[in-house]
Design an enzyme around this catalytic site. Structure first.
Site, PDB file in Angstrom:
ATOM      1  N   ASP A 183       0.836  -1.193   0.000  1.00  0.00           N
ATOM      2  CA  ASP A 183       0.000   0.000   0.000  1.00  0.00           C
ATOM      3  C   ASP A 183       0.876   1.250   0.000  1.00  0.00           C
ATOM      4  O   ASP A 183       2.026   1.220   0.461  1.00  0.00           O
ATOM      5  CB  ASP A 183      -0.900   0.032   1.243  1.00  0.00           C
ATOM      6  CG  ASP A 183      -1.882  -1.120   1.283  1.00  0.00           C
ATOM      7  OD1 ASP A 183      -2.129  -1.725   0.229  1.00  0.00           O
ATOM      8  OD2 ASP A 183      -2.394  -1.412   2.390  1.00  0.00           O
ATOM      9  N   LYS A 184       0.334   2.343  -0.474  1.00  0.00           N
ATOM     10  CA  LYS A 184       1.073   3.600  -0.527  1.00  0.00           C
ATOM     11  C   LYS A 184       1.731   3.924   0.814  1.00  0.00           C
ATOM     12  O   LYS A 184       2.914   4.295   0.860  1.00  0.00           O
ATOM     13  CB  LYS A 184       0.120   4.745  -0.921  1.00  0.00           C
ATOM     14  CG  LYS A 184       0.754   6.130  -0.860  1.00  0.00           C
ATOM     15  CD  LYS A 184      -0.265   7.216  -1.170  1.00  0.00           C
ATOM     16  CE  LYS A 184       0.369   8.601  -1.015  1.00  0.00           C
ATOM     17  NZ  LYS A 184      -0.619   9.685  -1.279  1.00  0.00           N
TER      18      LYS A 184
END
Length: 337
Positions: free
Chosen positions: A149-150
């Site tokens: 995930d970012k």
């Protein structure tokens, strides 16, 4: 492999089919002789007129070939990737001709997409690996086989060749059931789980309330997370407030750890999407701890361990990553109480 066979892009490859190819489809015979290419790639090359058999151009992948047939394959250079190369700093843990291992910082998206056309890890890799990517499916691009995930930091391996991409993708799809693959994360969660370790086996799918989020739901895809408690921390009043856990994935669903830990009542600290209902828990922290959590500004989740088999040598590759400084500062403050 046939005599003179090679798997480099931008070459003409010439060889004769060995005796074991008594009679076979052209695409299958090429796949056996050229393991560096995927069969779908070879089929595309055949259909675009890049293959000759006995001097005759063949455009049908199912064309029958025989032992001793002379085959010539022209491999065009990889097409330029659509994402633009960008000079973005990377923390490279390991790199060779087949792959690159990155310690991804929080805040960077892995692949361009809606709302994030550039500034991604792929853009950075296209710049860093310029000239060393042999092409995935005929396109000069890094082969992404798993993602973070970012706002999740940590270790991520990327393929630089078709052959490495297939090998790594297979290992990640197998999730270590029959091979050496290991992925482990460290996370800070609200509350202290009642046991030292456990397994969460709950299907994950798109949330019916918010399609941008995932949720444990009937009809979702199978998802299994194994966790163990590494440390516990007391709040300002001396009562248990948080735990440091290790999570290992048996499946790789989107947001899996974050969704699963929230599902069992122990969401990850700083997780605005899946832990917002626990934001009042921050009142149990000291002022210093609250400030450190606010400055973290993301979920306290880090991919610290990555183990896989090297796609060319078969060697077991093992990498560990220290917690980012801001994450570690929050852990240290929780330890001091």
């Amino acid at each position: 492999m046939g005599t003179g066979a090679s798997s480099r892009d931008g070459d003409e490859i010439a060889f004769r089919l060995p005796a074991e190819n008594l009679s076979d489809r052209l695409d299958r015979a090429l796949a056996l002789s050229l393991p560096g290419f995927s069969r779908s790639r070879l089929q595309a090359l055949i259909r675009t007129g890049q293959v000759t058999v006995g001097g005759r151009t063949i455009v049908e992948p199912k064309y029958r070939v025989n032992a001793g047939d002379e085959i010539r394959l022209t491999v065009p250079p990889p097409e330029p990737a659509k994402p633009a190369p960008q000079d973005i700093a990377l923390s490279v843990v390991h790199e060779d001709d087949d792959l690159i291992v990155i310690d991804k910082p929080a805040g960077i998206v892995v692949h361009p997409g809606a709302g994030t056309p550039d500034g991604t890890l792929v853009n950075a890799l296209l710049h860093h690996c310029a000239g060393s990517l042999s092409g995935i499916g005929g396109v000069e691009r890094p082969g992404i086989v798993h993602r973070l995930d970012k706002d999740t930091s940590g270790l991520l391996v990327v393929a630089k060749t078709d052959a490495a991409h297939r090998s790594l993708a297979g290992q990640f799809a197998d999730h270590g059931r029959t091979g050496v693959l290991e992925r482990a994360y460290k996370a800070l969660v609200w509350g202290v789980p009642p046991r030292r370790k456990g397994t969460i086996d709950a299907p994950v799918g798109r949330s019916p309330r918010n399609p941008e989020r995932m949720a444990v739901r009937e009809g979702g895809r199978a998802a299994v997370t194994h966790w163990r408690l590494l440390d516990t921390f007391a709040g300002a009043d001396g009562s248990p407030v948080a735990g440091l856990i290790e999570c290992r994935l048996e499946t790789g669903r989107t947001h899996q750890i974050r969704v699963h830990m929230s599902h069992v009542g122990h969401p990850i600290l700083g997780d605005a999407a899946y832990g917002s209902g626990f934001s009042t828990k921050s009142s149990l922290l000291t002022e210093t701890q609250r400030n450190l959590l606010a400055s973290l500004g993301r979920q306290a989740l880090h991919a610290y361990l990555l183990v896989f088999s090297h796609p060319r040598s078969g060697e077991t590759m093992r990498f560990e990553s220290q917690l980012p400084a801001d994450f570690q500062a929050l852990v240290d403050s929780l330890k001091r109480g």
